[in-house]
Scaffold this active site. Sequence first.
Site, PDB file in Angstrom:
ATOM      1  N   ASP A 155      57.779  33.430   4.185  1.00  0.00           N
ATOM      2  CA  ASP A 155      57.441  33.442   2.771  1.00  0.00           C
ATOM      3  C   ASP A 155      58.317  34.135   1.683  1.00  0.00           C
ATOM      4  O   ASP A 155      58.811  35.312   2.326  1.00  0.00           O
ATOM      5  CB  ASP A 155      56.093  34.191   2.632  1.00  0.00           C
ATOM      6  CG  ASP A 155      55.476  34.036   1.340  1.00  0.00           C
ATOM      7  OD1 ASP A 155      54.998  32.822   0.814  1.00  0.00           O
ATOM      8  OD2 ASP A 155      54.945  34.995   1.099  1.00  0.00           O
ATOM      9  N   GLU A 185      61.278  30.247   2.662  1.00  0.00           N
ATOM     10  CA  GLU A 185      60.986  29.620   1.056  1.00  0.00           C
ATOM     11  C   GLU A 185      61.360  30.378  -0.039  1.00  0.00           C
ATOM     12  O   GLU A 185      61.398  31.516  -0.207  1.00  0.00           O
ATOM     13  CB  GLU A 185      59.296  30.143   0.869  1.00  0.00           C
ATOM     14  CG  GLU A 185      59.103  29.704  -0.542  1.00  0.00           C
ATOM     15  CD  GLU A 185      57.650  30.624  -1.017  1.00  0.00           C
ATOM     16  OE1 GLU A 185      56.961  29.930  -1.873  1.00  0.00           O
ATOM     17  OE2 GLU A 185      57.496  31.439  -0.682  1.00  0.00           O
TER      18      GLU A 185
END
Length: 528
Positions: A225, A260
């Site tokens: 993330d 990401e």
Amino acid sequence: MVGLLALTGCGSGGEDKGKDPISGIEAKASTDKYRNYYEIFTQSYCDSNGDGVGDFQGIISELDYLNDGDPNGGEDLGIDALWLTPIHPSESYHKYSVEDYYNVDESFGTLDDFDKLIDGCHKRGINVILDLVLNHISNKNPLFEEACEEVRQGKLDGKAQYFEFHKPDYFSADTQVVEVGDYVCEANFSDTMPEWNLNSEKTRREFKKIVKFWVDRGVDGFRLDAVKYFSNKDTDGVEFLKWFVNACREIKSDIYLVGEDWSDDSEIKDFYKSGIDSLFAFRFATSSGDIVQNMSTMSASTLVKKLASYDKKMSEVNPDYINAVFLSNHDQIRIANALEGKGVAAEKLAANVYMLTPGNSFTYYGEEIGMTAPGTNSDKYYRLPMVFDSDELPDITVDGASTVEAPTEGGVKQQLKNDDSLLNHYRRLITVKLQNPEISRGKITGQQDFGDNEVGAYYIEKDGTKLLVIHNFSPENEKKLSITDEILPNAEVRADFLGSVKQKHLSVKDGTITMPAYSSVILKSAES
Ligand code: CA
Ligand code: CA
Ligand code: CA
């Protein structure tokens, strides 16, 4: 066999449609990192005990839908990898603020349920990756609470070193921080999500422990993330990522990592220098991305140029990079909304485009049945419960929202019975990718210009095999294309993807192929 017949659509009245070029070709299950991923927001997928929250047992009960373990038959979608958004204990419904990295949220089940899920997936050839939040932590995580205690007492050489604690004047005025005593901690996302210090040896030791814990439980990799926020004043994000990738590979040599970074090509390219397998190709996704934009201007050729140049650019820094292509995710409007007004045929074409791009495809749950978001002013609308049966809508509440809409063609149950459904189109795409492993594993080695911007064509090459993928972006016009031996010798249709299974299958006749509106085709040199 019943499922295969339904999939290939050769059950009845076949003579007008011609022979399906994909029939009779063996599909082989993937055993490497090249996969058809499926993103699940666990809370919204399937609720096994009726408490209004999706859970591990719910996913287990739908494994037959996801992959029945037989790549050549069944009524399954056929995906062979799962990405679960965070499953760790957390007060937030999205769980990106992690309170305990070594456990699962009790609303999803127990660690034992989780082990059963991994086991069930692996038996069917499905890999599982977990969302791992390394940029920030929950302010309720005991490690952070203990660090705050120390910081309030002026002690900065203990647990504080795990986090980005500094004197207030350390940060520029526009950096988001949370105050603790005389100090502040960086917190770009929210006061409840203070950030890890990625330069600290203490942090890095902790991260290795976390990775080992989940790898030992059978996890195949991680989705990382907020990679963009790894960098700050003193942290070189690429250096940290490189350290992390290597640390993971020491623990599990074939681990798969995808990051990401919702950013531009140059930053993505920088992060590929870390050696990470994949970074999501955000530029092609969602309403503002190249796929939707170029479909709306009918510029297939322009899109193909962008796909080819992206592939080339990223291969330069990491020849082994695996592109990670997708249409939308849990932070973005549903693709059915993004393509608003264009209908299921457009959703099928958009699926062709990203699923037939080399690399790993990431399908957001519900995308395969055309789920829509009822609103755009909150993320919760992008995360509504999966519709397995549109006659019995799920009773799951997501952050107070429970207004899931039935997709146009119904839920999974309804769409499986309809040869022409979006779901059966997705099933066909995955079957074809397993029949032709070079689609995922090859490189885009060039484009073919047919002198018509509505037609986009690119070559994929791998180990001496050369394919030509062609998309027709015109919603109305068929395209007659001349396929000379110079373009592809002895070209024959390997697979076609049409707006409707009622249309005639494609073939190359007298050096010409006629592609209907909104269709795609894969050509290959006939084996002599
Ligand atoms: Ca439940
Ligand atoms: Ca199957
Ligand atoms: Ca950070």
